[in-house]
Design a protein around this motif. Structure first.
Motif, PDB file in Angstrom:
ATOM      1  N   TYR A  56       0.851  -1.195   0.000  1.00  0.00           N
ATOM      2  CA  TYR A  56       0.000   0.000   0.000  1.00  0.00           C
ATOM      3  C   TYR A  56       0.883   1.239   0.000  1.00  0.00           C
ATOM      4  CZ  TYR A  56       1.013   0.480   5.015  1.00  0.00           C
ATOM      5  OH  TYR A  56       1.654   0.639   6.234  1.00  0.00           O
ATOM      6  N   GLY A  57       0.256   2.390  -0.211  1.00  0.00           N
ATOM      7  CA  GLY A  57       1.008   3.651  -0.190  1.00  0.00           C
ATOM      8  C   GLY A  57       1.937   3.763  -1.375  1.00  0.00           C
ATOM      9  N   LYS A  58       3.112   4.337  -1.140  1.00  0.00           N
ATOM     10  CA  LYS A  58       4.055   4.568  -2.226  1.00  0.00           C
ATOM     11  C   LYS A  58       4.526   3.263  -2.858  1.00  0.00           C
ATOM     12  CE  LYS A  58       7.066   6.846   0.269  1.00  0.00           C
ATOM     13  NZ  LYS A  58       6.509   6.735   1.624  1.00  0.00           N
ATOM     14  N   ALA A 294       9.611  -4.177   8.050  1.00  0.00           N
ATOM     15  CA  ALA A 294       9.115  -4.741   6.794  1.00  0.00           C
ATOM     16  C   ALA A 294       8.629  -3.643   5.851  1.00  0.00           C
ATOM     17  CB  ALA A 294       7.991  -5.740   7.084  1.00  0.00           C
ATOM     18  N   ASN A 295       7.830  -2.719   6.378  1.00  0.00           N
ATOM     19  CA  ASN A 295       7.306  -1.640   5.537  1.00  0.00           C
ATOM     20  C   ASN A 295       8.372  -0.612   5.191  1.00  0.00           C
ATOM     21  OD1 ASN A 295       4.248  -1.898   5.086  1.00  0.00           O
ATOM     22  ND2 ASN A 295       4.451  -2.392   7.248  1.00  0.00           N
ATOM     23  N   GLY A 296       9.297  -0.372   6.129  1.00  0.00           N
ATOM     24  CA  GLY A 296      10.381   0.559   5.866  1.00  0.00           C
ATOM     25  C   GLY A 296      11.293   0.059   4.755  1.00  0.00           C
ATOM     26  N   TYR A 297      11.516  -1.248   4.722  1.00  0.00           N
ATOM     27  CA  TYR A 297      12.373  -1.804   3.671  1.00  0.00           C
ATOM     28  C   TYR A 297      11.707  -1.691   2.303  1.00  0.00           C
ATOM     29  CZ  TYR A 297      15.536  -4.913   1.208  1.00  0.00           C
ATOM     30  OH  TYR A 297      16.445  -5.427   0.309  1.00  0.00           O
ATOM     31  N   GLN A 301      13.179   0.369  -0.932  1.00  0.00           N
ATOM     32  CA  GLN A 301      13.341  -0.191  -2.276  1.00  0.00           C
ATOM     33  C   GLN A 301      12.613   0.658  -3.317  1.00  0.00           C
ATOM     34  OE1 GLN A 301      15.981  -2.201  -1.307  1.00  0.00           O
ATOM     35  NE2 GLN A 301      15.292  -3.260  -3.131  1.00  0.00           N
ATOM     36  N   TRP A 302      11.442   1.177  -2.946  1.00  0.00           N
ATOM     37  CA  TRP A 302      10.686   2.019  -3.879  1.00  0.00           C
ATOM     38  C   TRP A 302      11.457   3.296  -4.198  1.00  0.00           C
ATOM     39  CZ3 TRP A 302       8.794   6.965  -3.974  1.00  0.00           C
ATOM     40  CH2 TRP A 302       7.881   7.256  -4.987  1.00  0.00           C
ATOM     41  N   LYS A 315      20.108   4.473   4.799  1.00  0.00           N
ATOM     42  CA  LYS A 315      19.641   3.132   5.123  1.00  0.00           C
ATOM     43  C   LYS A 315      18.119   3.109   5.031  1.00  0.00           C
ATOM     44  CE  LYS A 315      23.719   1.451   5.964  1.00  0.00           C
ATOM     45  NZ  LYS A 315      24.311   0.398   5.092  1.00  0.00           N
ATOM     46  N   ALA A 316      17.547   1.941   5.209  1.00  0.00           N
ATOM     47  CA  ALA A 316      16.091   1.822   5.088  1.00  0.00           C
ATOM     48  C   ALA A 316      15.366   2.442   6.272  1.00  0.00           C
ATOM     49  CB  ALA A 316      15.709   0.346   4.943  1.00  0.00           C
TER      50      ALA A 316
END
Length: 322
Positions: A56-58, A294-297, A301-302, A315-316
């Motif tokens: 979801y999101g970006k 998990a969501n930060g990674y 990547q996006w 960093k992530a």
């Protein structure tokens, strides 16, 4: 019918020492670790409906939308709903905790019964947290929920196109429902046969440090969110000029892709420092840690995929580490 069902469930909870809050936190953690790992490692091999449900999101799913899953999606702006609930729920909890300080009496029977049902049963709930630390923790959670309620309803600019799966929506409600109860479930005055005892002696220098860390992270998370908001506004007029996800610069964004998520982890860790004996809060913290990483990674990547000159030193989510 309802009364008999309740009695059966309560006997099960009491007999097996079944803590519903712990079970929910453990379940959430298991799901986010399993599906987060699959998305990050073998996403191309996963069915589209699973990828669409998780993202979801970006970093939302960009392929062909599954027709059924599409009907289970709601606007991302609905995040504001569970923050309204979280703020109200945290204030209600703070009311009962503060009432114990004023009245110096055990929590009302209705509250005790409610906690017995969700936290393992009357015979199994033991004191793990002193009243003073719980009072401080409840104040911190209330101001965090209050600020997030204000941000999502009056500050953040949600893209009208962004959707979230309704499962994420209900997870938000469930998280805050359980997090607030986690503060109370094993606290003096909220366990049968105990009375609240306020004493500043329970606030050690370590706990003072945790309070200061929480405050710093609280302010920095707000500043990070403002940086994201201002990316979508005209610098002179303050009017919304875009709903696109742009490259954030400044503050802790110079170190990590998602500082707001990093500070969320730190705030829950700070409260863990106030409630070191609480098994339930520890499980809640592990869930928050897993979810934010998990969501930060995925967000990291996006950014790397969509901005050619994305800074290599970022960093992530955790500065200099992940």
């Amino acid at each position: 019918m309802l009364e008999s069902t309740y009695k059966v469930l309560y006997k099960f909870i009491e007999y097996y020492n079944f803590n519903l809050i712990n079970f929910i936190f453990l379940g959430f953690t298991l799901v986010i670790i399993v599906f987060g790992s699959l998305i990050n490692i073998v996403e191309s091999s996963l069915p589209d409906f699973l990828r669409q449900s998780f993202r979801y999101g970006k970093h939302s799913f960009r392929g062909s939308a599954d027709a059924f899953i599409k009907y289970t999606e709601v606007p991302k702006s609905w995040f504001k709903h569970f923050y309204i609930f979280a703020f109200a729920w945290s204030l209600l909890a703070l009311f009962f905790i503060f009432k114990g300080f004023v009245m110096k009496t055990e929590a009302p029977e209705l509250v005790l019964t409610f906690l017995d049902f969700f936290a393992g049963g009357q015979a199994n709930r033991k004191v793990q947290v002193d009243y003073t630390s719980a009072l401080v923790a409840s104040v911190l959670m209330a101001i965090q929920c209050g600020r997030r309620c204000y941000e999502t309803n009056f500050v953040q600019i949600f893209s009208k196109k962004n959707k979230i799966n309704i499962s994420h929506y209900f997870v938000g409600y469930t998280h805050y429902f359980c997090a607030i109860l986690a503060i109370m479930s094993n606290t003096e005055g909220f366990v049968r046969g105990t009375l609240p005892a306020f004493s500043l002696r329970h606030i050690s220098l370590l706990k003072v440090g945790c309070i200061l860390i929480f405050y710093y992270c609280w302010t920095q998370q707000y500043k990070s969110n403002l940086i994201l908001v201002n990316l979508r506004k005209d610098a002179k007029s303050g009017e919304v000029k875009t709903e696109k996800h742009l490259l954030p610069i400044g503050g802790f964004f110079n170190l990590v892709s998602s500082p707001h998520m990093f500070f969320e982890i730190c705030m829950y860790a700070a409260i863990l420092g106030l409630l070191p004996g609480s098994t339930t809060w520890l499980l809640g913290f592990i869930w928050v840690l897993s979810n934010q990483i998990a969501n930060g990674y995925l967000a990291h990547q996006w950014y790397k995929e969509n901005f050619e000159n994305y800074p290599n030193n970022r960093k992530a989510i955790i500065p200099y580490i992940i």
